[in-house]
Structures are given as structure tokens and as C-alpha cells.
Design a protein around this motif. Sequence first.
Motif, PDB file in Angstrom:
ATOM      1  N   VAL A   1      -2.879  57.178 -87.225  1.00 57.23           N
ATOM      2  CA  VAL A   1      -3.290  56.568 -85.596  1.00 57.23           C
ATOM      3  C   VAL A   1      -3.542  57.668 -85.300  1.00 57.23           C
ATOM      4  CG1 VAL A   1      -3.520  54.758 -83.580  1.00 57.23           C
ATOM      5  CG2 VAL A   1      -3.574  54.158 -86.635  1.00 57.23           C
ATOM      6  N   THR A   2      -4.645  58.357 -84.907  1.00 57.50           N
ATOM      7  CA  THR A   2      -5.003  59.328 -83.502  1.00 57.50           C
ATOM      8  C   THR A   2      -4.512  58.739 -81.738  1.00 57.50           C
ATOM      9  OG1 THR A   2      -6.623  59.182 -84.080  1.00 57.50           O
ATOM     10  CG2 THR A   2      -5.606  61.110 -84.939  1.00 57.50           C
ATOM     11  N   PHE A   3      -4.265  58.898 -81.497  1.00 53.24           N
ATOM     12  CA  PHE A   3      -4.558  59.222 -79.805  1.00 53.24           C
ATOM     13  C   PHE A   3      -4.949  59.634 -78.813  1.00 53.24           C
ATOM     14  CE2 PHE A   3      -0.450  56.790 -81.761  1.00 53.24           C
ATOM     15  CZ  PHE A   3      -0.143  55.612 -81.319  1.00 53.24           C
ATOM     16  N   ASP A   4      -6.149  60.706 -78.967  1.00 56.45           N
ATOM     17  CA  ASP A   4      -7.016  61.046 -78.420  1.00 56.45           C
ATOM     18  C   ASP A   4      -8.155  60.240 -78.222  1.00 56.45           C
ATOM     19  OD1 ASP A   4      -7.703  60.005 -80.847  1.00 56.45           O
ATOM     20  OD2 ASP A   4      -8.844  62.842 -82.145  1.00 56.45           O
ATOM     21  N   ARG A   5      -8.374  58.521 -78.051  1.00 57.86           N
ATOM     22  CA  ARG A   5      -9.117  58.408 -77.159  1.00 57.86           C
ATOM     23  C   ARG A   5      -8.433  56.520 -77.362  1.00 57.86           C
ATOM     24  NH1 ARG A   5     -11.790  54.622 -81.296  1.00 57.86           N
ATOM     25  NH2 ARG A   5     -11.320  55.311 -83.234  1.00 57.86           N
ATOM     26  N   TYR A   6      -9.538  55.703 -77.223  1.00 57.04           N
ATOM     27  CA  TYR A   6      -8.749  54.561 -76.523  1.00 57.04           C
ATOM     28  C   TYR A   6      -9.518  53.708 -77.457  1.00 57.04           C
ATOM     29  CZ  TYR A   6      -6.323  56.244 -72.119  1.00 57.04           C
ATOM     30  OH  TYR A   6      -6.253  55.916 -71.167  1.00 57.04           O
ATOM     31  N   HIS A   7      -8.826  52.794 -77.582  1.00 60.81           N
ATOM     32  CA  HIS A   7      -9.164  52.023 -78.837  1.00 60.81           C
ATOM     33  C   HIS A   7     -10.083  50.001 -78.697  1.00 60.81           C
ATOM     34  CE1 HIS A   7      -6.810  54.700 -81.513  1.00 60.81           C
ATOM     35  NE2 HIS A   7      -7.635  54.709 -82.238  1.00 60.81           N
TER      36      HIS A   7
ATOM     37  N   ILE B   1      -4.430  52.103 -71.461  1.00 65.18           N
ATOM     38  CA  ILE B   1      -2.775  52.766 -71.848  1.00 65.18           C
ATOM     39  C   ILE B   1      -2.250  51.811 -72.909  1.00 65.18           C
ATOM     40  CG2 ILE B   1      -1.628  52.440 -69.791  1.00 65.18           C
ATOM     41  CD1 ILE B   1      -1.374  55.692 -70.905  1.00 65.18           C
ATOM     42  N   THR B   2      -2.079  50.741 -71.804  1.00 65.29           N
ATOM     43  CA  THR B   2      -0.628  49.955 -72.928  1.00 65.29           C
ATOM     44  C   THR B   2      -1.092  49.615 -74.418  1.00 65.29           C
ATOM     45  OG1 THR B   2      -1.810  47.388 -71.541  1.00 65.29           O
ATOM     46  CG2 THR B   2      -0.717  49.039 -70.266  1.00 65.29           C
ATOM     47  N   SER B   3      -2.319  49.381 -74.211  1.00 67.04           N
ATOM     48  CA  SER B   3      -2.357  48.823 -75.976  1.00 67.04           C
ATOM     49  C   SER B   3      -1.862  49.886 -76.692  1.00 67.04           C
ATOM     50  CB  SER B   3      -4.234  48.209 -76.231  1.00 67.04           C
ATOM     51  OG  SER B   3      -4.444  47.571 -75.538  1.00 67.04           O
ATOM     52  N   GLU B   4      -3.078  50.918 -76.662  1.00 66.71           N
ATOM     53  CA  GLU B   4      -2.085  52.373 -77.109  1.00 66.71           C
ATOM     54  C   GLU B   4      -1.307  52.795 -77.043  1.00 66.71           C
ATOM     55  OE1 GLU B   4      -5.006  54.237 -79.023  1.00 66.71           O
ATOM     56  OE2 GLU B   4      -5.842  52.963 -77.514  1.00 66.71           O
ATOM     57  N   ALA B   5       0.285  52.175 -75.969  1.00 69.75           N
ATOM     58  CA  ALA B   5       1.053  52.271 -76.342  1.00 69.75           C
ATOM     59  C   ALA B   5       1.921  50.881 -77.500  1.00 69.75           C
ATOM     60  CB  ALA B   5       2.222  51.883 -74.598  1.00 69.75           C
ATOM     61  N   ALA B   6       1.593  49.967 -76.982  1.00 70.11           N
ATOM     62  CA  ALA B   6       1.888  49.636 -78.049  1.00 70.11           C
ATOM     63  C   ALA B   6       1.310  49.450 -80.000  1.00 70.11           C
ATOM     64  CB  ALA B   6       1.141  48.096 -78.454  1.00 70.11           C
ATOM     65  N   LEU B   7       0.331  50.531 -79.772  1.00 71.82           N
ATOM     66  CA  LEU B   7       0.261  51.246 -81.159  1.00 71.82           C
ATOM     67  C   LEU B   7       1.608  52.227 -81.685  1.00 71.82           C
ATOM     68  CD1 LEU B   7      -3.340  51.711 -81.684  1.00 71.82           C
ATOM     69  CD2 LEU B   7      -2.476  49.828 -82.922  1.00 71.82           C
ATOM     70  N   TYR B   8       0.648  52.956 -80.623  1.00 72.62           N
ATOM     71  CA  TYR B   8       2.446  53.979 -80.551  1.00 72.62           C
ATOM     72  C   TYR B   8       3.556  53.396 -81.039  1.00 72.62           C
ATOM     73  CZ  TYR B   8       4.725  58.825 -80.238  1.00 72.62           C
ATOM     74  OH  TYR B   8       4.511  59.893 -79.801  1.00 72.62           O
ATOM     75  N   LEU B   9       4.101  52.622 -80.760  1.00 68.41           N
ATOM     76  CA  LEU B   9       5.623  51.819 -80.631  1.00 68.41           C
ATOM     77  C   LEU B   9       5.990  51.515 -81.874  1.00 68.41           C
ATOM     78  CD1 LEU B   9       7.750  50.240 -78.177  1.00 68.41           C
ATOM     79  CD2 LEU B   9       6.751  48.874 -80.539  1.00 68.41           C
TER      80      LEU B   9
ATOM     81  N   ARG C   1      -4.322  62.813 -72.300  1.00 67.20           N
ATOM     82  CA  ARG C   1      -3.566  62.203 -71.647  1.00 67.20           C
ATOM     83  C   ARG C   1      -2.667  61.314 -72.208  1.00 67.20           C
ATOM     84  NH1 ARG C   1      -3.813  63.865 -65.567  1.00 67.20           N
ATOM     85  NH2 ARG C   1      -5.176  65.761 -64.604  1.00 67.20           N
ATOM     86  N   VAL C   2      -3.050  60.925 -73.081  1.00 72.84           N
ATOM     87  CA  VAL C   2      -2.413  59.615 -73.640  1.00 72.84           C
ATOM     88  C   VAL C   2      -1.080  60.096 -74.606  1.00 72.84           C
ATOM     89  CG1 VAL C   2      -1.966  57.659 -75.209  1.00 72.84           C
ATOM     90  CG2 VAL C   2      -4.252  58.312 -73.626  1.00 72.84           C
TER      91      VAL C   2
END
Length: 674
Positions: free
Chosen positions: A26-32, A97-105, A545-546
Motif C-alpha cells: 500500500v502506498t502513501f503518496d495519495r489519500y484513499h 491523514i488519520t485513515s492513512e495513519a491507520a493503514l500505515y499502522l 508529506r504523508v
Amino acid sequence: MKQKIWLISLGVICLALFSFTATINVTFDRYHSPDELNKILKGMAESFPKITKLHKIAATYSQKEISILEIGNETGTAKKELPAVFVAANMQGTAPITSEAALYLIKALLEDDALIKDKTWYVLACGNPDAAAHYFKKPLRQDPRNSKPYNDDMDDQVDEDGAEDLDGNGIITMMRVKSPGGSWIPVPGEPRLMKRADPSKGEQGLYRLYSEGLDNDGDGNYNEDGPGGVNIGINFPHLFEHHTITGGLWPGSEEESYCLIKFIMEHREIGMTFCFGETNFCLNPPEGGRRGSVDLNNIKIPERYGEMLGLDTEKTYTMKEIIDLLQPFVPEGMELTESMVAQFMGLGAVVNPLPEDLKYYKELSDQYKEFLKKNGLDTERLEPQKAKDGSFELWVYYHLGLPSFSMDFWTLPKVKEEKEEQEITPEKLENMSDEEFIALGEEKIGQFLKSMGAPENFKAKNVIDAVKSGAMNTKRMAEMLKKMPKPENGEQGGSEEEKALLAFSDKNLEGKGFINWKTYDHPALGKVEIGGEVPFVKNTPPADRVEPLLKGQIPWVFDIADKMARIKIADTEVEEIGNNIYRIKVWVENSGYLPYPTAMGERNTRILPVIVTVEGDIEILEGKKRSLIKSLGQQKTQEVSWLVQVKKTGEIKIRAITNIAWKDSKAITLGGNR
């Protein structure tokens, strides 16, 4: 036929490999979007069936799924032995950004077995998908409400007066129209910003402000009943506000919040929660200072305090009278506040964090700041939002008694302003003597008070006289000014947040974070200007920046989780009395950093005590088969003892049992050769 089977098998293998690759990478260069999040979660659950389980707990009014991904080594068991951490992201749906944080976690958990070795994780990647979907739609608007219809203006229609993109730029902003009855003016020196006119300074309003759109229902108001109903992020029980437009009819009135509450209540192994949103308890400990619902002018003194203080428990007192009565018992220099008295006397529901809990929140806050500094993320930025009444993070702490942490990951960088070298600040004032303060003179003190937003009647001369008379001193004044809300507008106007938005937009977004005012012929208002800040710019960093932001902050979640209370049997001792009678002593320890439970958990009694049991072929002569330890502080131990008679030589087992702080057991042989 064989060739056909071979081709099918090859296709299945390729599909599986694709699914695995898509899930892990999963990439973090855009929002999902919420739909994309659900597909990713489903793919992760399918790719890691042994350590994941997808719980579909609810669906929104628009049929968006709300799913919780369970990650750990006990996903196949109904009764959990290990404690769990629950992570809820984007409960208001306005912080992508917080949903991206959940994915990253989640990605980190799946890639590192050590993180799930001794605990289970539950991750809700988006708690308010209807609201979160606005970020991915045109026109762009920021709205925390779900899609359930609601009659905001209490007329005979529902959702009939929403915003319209009149200028066709795909963004909902504001309209300003010149009017003799207006109360707004452009900020001097920065005409893009608007401020309320201050008649005391001779300012006269020039404009009325409206959100962009039409008066669809003809009631004279604009966009007051748009699509949507309830902000899920404030639909939880603690300090829930009734009779609001966005809060819901009652706590848990929505499918999204009710099913989440139900899930957490049914999973008693959850021992800690994180809320990824717009507050940050890791950076700023939960705030106190709230006033309860008790009538503070008619307070009855509880009998136990009445006897101690020699007061009439049948009489009612005002809060001021009680403070005056208690002041002699308070250490010199300590300020007695209403919230302290209400808490001490048990006046109504607890609405402020307990001091014992604030202690560890403050310690962890200091550690977090050092953590950010180490990761190069200590740039001065705007303060996170304060927790709202009815929020998830407050409900967890006050009602469930669990350690509740929150993280916001990003706000706009502060604008660095040039300041005079000799400028007074509350911090400098705190270190000044009274004489040094007086020597500054009336002019400098007056400028300082004005910059701090002190009331107009708070004159420099009066302050100087108060210091000279001893009624006020510099330390007390500094403390008061620190607590005072910062002025909304400076001398030129424009809040700190608005200035930060313009600076960030101009420097980093090529000016696209603020739409410059442009003339538009409105069918009802005539000539208006449309413009203003672009939704989401304040709390949503550019996509590039995410990943660095998450890489530098998500590890803190794992650090905090490792600080959970951990119950273990530290030592045992056996003394033979004679006639097959033994004295058994056991020391139960909390080896974790955090207490078991929190002070709030001990107060609301939801967290079960540590249960210490003795099992074996024995007769207990003294002590209990099940002993309860209500609380164990950080690195504290408590002794439990029994006097037992052994019926025959053999082994007995001592167990220390909890739902949320692990378990431990020790075997002891009694009788014969030990």
C-alpha cells in the motif's frame, strides 16, 4: 483438459500473488477513499488469514461498510488470553491523514511479528465514512455529518437548503456582500481575510458573510439545512450534548456509533485505545477546567466532610462559600478551584481528568516531545483541537476507565513573527521580581496586556498599583495570563490560524489553499464576492508529506502500547508450620509503566480487579480461594497470603488473572521434598 486445469491453477496463483503484493505494498503518496480503504482491509484479511479477521460491524445510511480489522495470534479464538489495543481513526470524517495513519499502522503490524506477539490489535480505519467521502467528491466541502437525512432548521422539509458551487470551481467557500447592516471588514494589510468590526475602535461593518450557495427554501438563511445528519465523532455518551444540530438525538443514536460502542463493550480484553483524529493527548494531556452539571449555588456538604470541617450538612452553600471555608486547609500558594472542590466532594459526574492520571499523561507528553525532536518533527505548529464533548476519546477515559490516547499527525506550521528583543511574555514575567515588573513602566506593561488580549478594563496603572499593594504578584499574574485564551485578532486582525493558512498556501500550495475574492452576480443578493479558505487545508498535508509524517509518528503508538500495565507474580514464599500446614505468600506486581487500572478506572469500577487464586488438593484455613487486588500502581507489588493444610503431597498453582494486563501463574510443591 489438463491444459485448461493448468491455466486455471496458474490464474489462481497469479491472482493470489497480486492480492498479496497489492495488500503489503500500500502506498502513501495519495489519500484513499472509504471504499478503497474497505477493499484494502478486505485484501489484507484474505492475504493474512492466520493473523487477521475482518469484523463488519455496521453500514452507514448510504450503505458504506464500517469494518474493524483484528490483527494478532488469537484471531481464531473467541475468548482472548492476551490484552488488546483498539485504534479508531477519522471519527469525525474530516481528517484524511488519520485513515492513512491507520493503514500505515496495519501495514507495520503485518510486517513485524514482534508487534503482535503478546497483544491483539483492533483497527477501525474510518469511523465516519459518509463524512470522509466528501474529500473525494466535487464540489469539495468539509462536513463531519453522516448522510442520514436530518431537518436542521426544523421546518417541513429535510436537507432542502445545501451549499452550491456557484462559481463552478469545484470548491465550496464563502460569499461576502456589501451591506449597511454588515458586521465584517477586511483585515487591514491583508484584505483576503475578514474580521468582525470592533465599534470600540471606531470600526464600522461593511460586509455580510454567507457560505456559498442559494437560499433554496426562501427563509432568508443560506445553506442551513444541507444534506447530512450526525457527526459520529461526538455521538458518544460522555458529556453528550442534547438538542444540537449535529450531535444526534441521543448517545449512540447512529448505527456507526452504536455498533462501535457495542463491539468495544463486548471485547473486555481491550486495555488501551488510540483515536487518530484532530486532538492529541500524546502532545497535550487531556484538559481539565470543565464545570459539572451540579447547581453550584446550592451545594449540600456530604456528611463525611461535614463532620471533618464542623459544617451543617443540612444547610446549602454556594461554591464561593465552600472555597472560602476550605482555603485555610489548603497549602500556602495553592489555588483552590471550583473543579478541585467539585471533584473532592464528589459533586456529580467526573468531568475533569483525575490528578493521578494527569501525572502519567504529562510524563508521556514530555517523552513524546523528545521523540518528535529525535525524528525531526518538532517544528512549531498550530495547536491541535481540544477534545469535544461526546467524543470517542473522552468516552473511553471517563466511562471505560482505560488509558485513552489521541494523535492528529499534522497541523499548519506556525508563522514566525519578528518580535522585539525586550518583549514581555508570560514566561519572562514568571521569572521577574515585582520590582522589575513595576520598573518596566506603564507604557510597556500596557502594550503587553493588550498583546495578551487582556480585557479593556485591565489597565496597566491598576495592575501596577495591585503589585505595589501586594494584592498581585508577577508569578500569579503569569499563571493567569497563561490560562487566558489567546486573542482572536491581533492589532491588524486575522487569527493565528488564518495567518498560518495564508502563509502555507502562498509558500507551499502556489496560493491554492485560499480562493481570492471574485465578483459574482447572485440571483438574490446581487453583486457578491466569492472566495475564502479551501476546505481541508488546515489539517490535511499535501500527499507527498504523508509518509514521512507517519513514519516518524506511528512508532510512538507501539512505544505507548508497550507501557500498558502488566500483571505478574513477582515472588512466592512457603513456610512450613507443621502437621502439613503451610503459610504461602505471593507478591503480585504490576511491572508495566501505566497503573492498573487508571485512577478513573478505579473510580468508576468498570475494570475488574486482579483475581488471585490458589488451586490444588488443599484446605484453606486462612485466606480466600479468590483474592481481589483492586489496583496496582506503576512498578508496585501487593502481598496475598494463605494458611493451608495439605491433604497429600503435590503441586498447587497460584494464578493472577486479568482481562487487560496479561496473566501469570506459578506452581508450588507442598509436602515431601520441595
